[in-house]
Motif scaffolding. Sequence first.
Motif, PDB file in Angstrom:
ATOM      1  N   ASP A   1      -9.634  11.127  -6.722  1.00 38.93           N
ATOM      2  CA  ASP A   1      -9.589  11.080  -5.276  1.00 38.93           C
ATOM      3  C   ASP A   1      -8.883  12.318  -4.727  1.00 38.93           C
ATOM      4  OD1 ASP A   1      -9.626   9.332  -2.695  1.00 38.93           O
ATOM      5  OD2 ASP A   1      -7.539   9.995  -2.903  1.00 38.93           O
ATOM      6  N   LEU A   2      -9.336  12.805  -3.595  1.00 39.36           N
ATOM      7  CA  LEU A   2      -8.787  14.029  -3.008  1.00 39.36           C
ATOM      8  C   LEU A   2      -7.272  13.970  -2.844  1.00 39.36           C
ATOM      9  CD1 LEU A   2      -9.157  16.784  -1.640  1.00 39.36           C
ATOM     10  CD2 LEU A   2      -9.510  15.547   0.500  1.00 39.36           C
ATOM     11  N   LEU A   3      -6.761  12.872  -2.322  1.00 39.80           N
ATOM     12  CA  LEU A   3      -5.313  12.784  -2.102  1.00 39.80           C
ATOM     13  C   LEU A   3      -4.546  12.768  -3.419  1.00 39.80           C
ATOM     14  CD1 LEU A   3      -5.191  10.274   0.875  1.00 39.80           C
ATOM     15  CD2 LEU A   3      -4.874  12.755   0.938  1.00 39.80           C
ATOM     16  N   LEU A   4      -5.073  12.083  -4.400  1.00 40.35           N
ATOM     17  CA  LEU A   4      -4.429  12.064  -5.720  1.00 40.35           C
ATOM     18  C   LEU A   4      -4.494  13.456  -6.350  1.00 40.35           C
ATOM     19  CD1 LEU A   4      -2.988  10.557  -7.942  1.00 40.35           C
ATOM     20  CD2 LEU A   4      -5.214   9.801  -8.794  1.00 40.35           C
ATOM     21  N   GLU A   5      -5.621  14.156  -6.156  1.00 36.92           N
ATOM     22  CA  GLU A   5      -5.757  15.514  -6.675  1.00 36.92           C
ATOM     23  C   GLU A   5      -4.710  16.439  -6.062  1.00 36.92           C
ATOM     24  OE1 GLU A   5      -8.951  19.135  -6.299  1.00 36.92           O
ATOM     25  OE2 GLU A   5      -9.758  17.124  -6.514  1.00 36.92           O
ATOM     26  N   GLU A   6      -4.484  16.295  -4.759  1.00 37.59           N
ATOM     27  CA  GLU A   6      -3.477  17.123  -4.088  1.00 37.59           C
ATOM     28  C   GLU A   6      -2.077  16.817  -4.611  1.00 37.59           C
ATOM     29  OE1 GLU A   6      -4.026  19.714  -2.241  1.00 37.59           O
ATOM     30  OE2 GLU A   6      -6.177  19.377  -2.247  1.00 37.59           O
TER      31      GLU A   6
ATOM     32  N   THR B   1      -1.290  15.545  -7.532  1.00 45.20           N
ATOM     33  CA  THR B   1      -1.230  16.017  -8.916  1.00 45.20           C
ATOM     34  C   THR B   1      -1.016  17.529  -8.969  1.00 45.20           C
ATOM     35  OG1 THR B   1      -2.641  14.202  -9.653  1.00 45.20           O
ATOM     36  CG2 THR B   1      -2.506  16.121 -11.100  1.00 45.20           C
ATOM     37  N   ALA B   2      -1.676  18.258  -8.077  1.00 49.07           N
ATOM     38  CA  ALA B   2      -1.514  19.715  -8.060  1.00 49.07           C
ATOM     39  C   ALA B   2      -0.070  20.101  -7.740  1.00 49.07           C
ATOM     40  CB  ALA B   2      -2.478  20.348  -7.065  1.00 49.07           C
ATOM     41  N   TRP B   3       0.567  19.393  -6.797  1.00 49.02           N
ATOM     42  CA  TRP B   3       1.979  19.674  -6.501  1.00 49.02           C
ATOM     43  C   TRP B   3       2.853  19.375  -7.719  1.00 49.02           C
ATOM     44  CZ3 TRP B   3       3.412  22.694  -2.773  1.00 49.02           C
ATOM     45  CH2 TRP B   3       2.640  22.794  -1.607  1.00 49.02           C
ATOM     46  N   GLU B   4       2.565  18.268  -8.406  1.00 50.07           N
ATOM     47  CA  GLU B   4       3.338  17.916  -9.607  1.00 50.07           C
ATOM     48  C   GLU B   4       3.165  18.967 -10.701  1.00 50.07           C
ATOM     49  OE1 GLU B   4       1.839  14.004 -10.479  1.00 50.07           O
ATOM     50  OE2 GLU B   4       2.982  13.102  -8.822  1.00 50.07           O
ATOM     51  N   LYS B   5       1.928  19.392 -10.926  1.00 48.18           N
ATOM     52  CA  LYS B   5       1.673  20.405 -11.958  1.00 48.18           C
ATOM     53  C   LYS B   5       2.303  21.740 -11.579  1.00 48.18           C
ATOM     54  CE  LYS B   5      -2.345  18.423 -14.184  1.00 48.18           C
ATOM     55  NZ  LYS B   5      -1.652  18.205 -15.437  1.00 48.18           N
ATOM     56  N   GLY B   6       2.338  22.051 -10.299  1.00 45.64           N
ATOM     57  CA  GLY B   6       3.009  23.270  -9.838  1.00 45.64           C
ATOM     58  C   GLY B   6       4.489  23.248 -10.165  1.00 45.64           C
ATOM     59  N   GLU B   7       5.111  22.089  -9.949  1.00 50.49           N
ATOM     60  CA  GLU B   7       6.534  21.950 -10.281  1.00 50.49           C
ATOM     61  C   GLU B   7       6.743  22.101 -11.795  1.00 50.49           C
ATOM     62  OE1 GLU B   7      10.235  18.920  -9.460  1.00 50.49           O
ATOM     63  OE2 GLU B   7       8.244  18.054  -9.714  1.00 50.49           O
ATOM     64  N   GLU B   8       5.866  21.497 -12.592  1.00 49.96           N
ATOM     65  CA  GLU B   8       5.956  21.622 -14.051  1.00 49.96           C
ATOM     66  C   GLU B   8       5.758  23.071 -14.492  1.00 49.96           C
ATOM     67  OE1 GLU B   8       2.996  18.931 -15.582  1.00 49.96           O
ATOM     68  OE2 GLU B   8       3.998  17.185 -14.716  1.00 49.96           O
TER      69      GLU B   8
END
Length: 120
Positions: free
Chosen positions: A72-77, A79-86
Motif C-alpha cells: 500500500d502507498l502509505l505503508l510504502e512511504e 517503510t521508506a522513512w524507516e529504511k532511510g533511518e537504517e
Amino acid sequence: MSNNESVEIVRDFLESREVVVQFDKGSICGFWKSKRNPLITINTNIRGNNRLYVLLHEAGHYLSFLENENCDLLLEEQTAWEKGEELASSLQIDIDKTQYWKYANRCLNAYLKDYLKNEN
C-alpha cells in the motif's frame, strides 16, 4: 560530520549502486523506478537537515525496490522513512532522530491527506 558531508556519503552510496542522484531547483523529490537506470531527484529548495532526510527517504524507496516490497502507498512511504533511518545508521551518519521523524511525520500526514482526497 556536516550536513553536506552526510548528503555526499548517501549520494556516494547510491551512485556506487548506479543510482543517479540529481539535485535540481524546482524538481519533484522522488525515486524513479528502473532496474537499469534508477533515478533520485531532490529539490534544492529543501535545505539543511531536511535535504538529508529527504535523500535518506528516497534512498529508502530504492532499497525497498531492490527487495521487491510492493505494498500500500502509505505503508510504502512509512517503510521508506524507516529504511532511510537504517541507512543513516549503517553509513554511520548521526542524525537527530527526533527531528528526522518530526519531518517524516509532516510528510506522511501530507501523503495521508492526498490519499484520502483521492479515495473520495
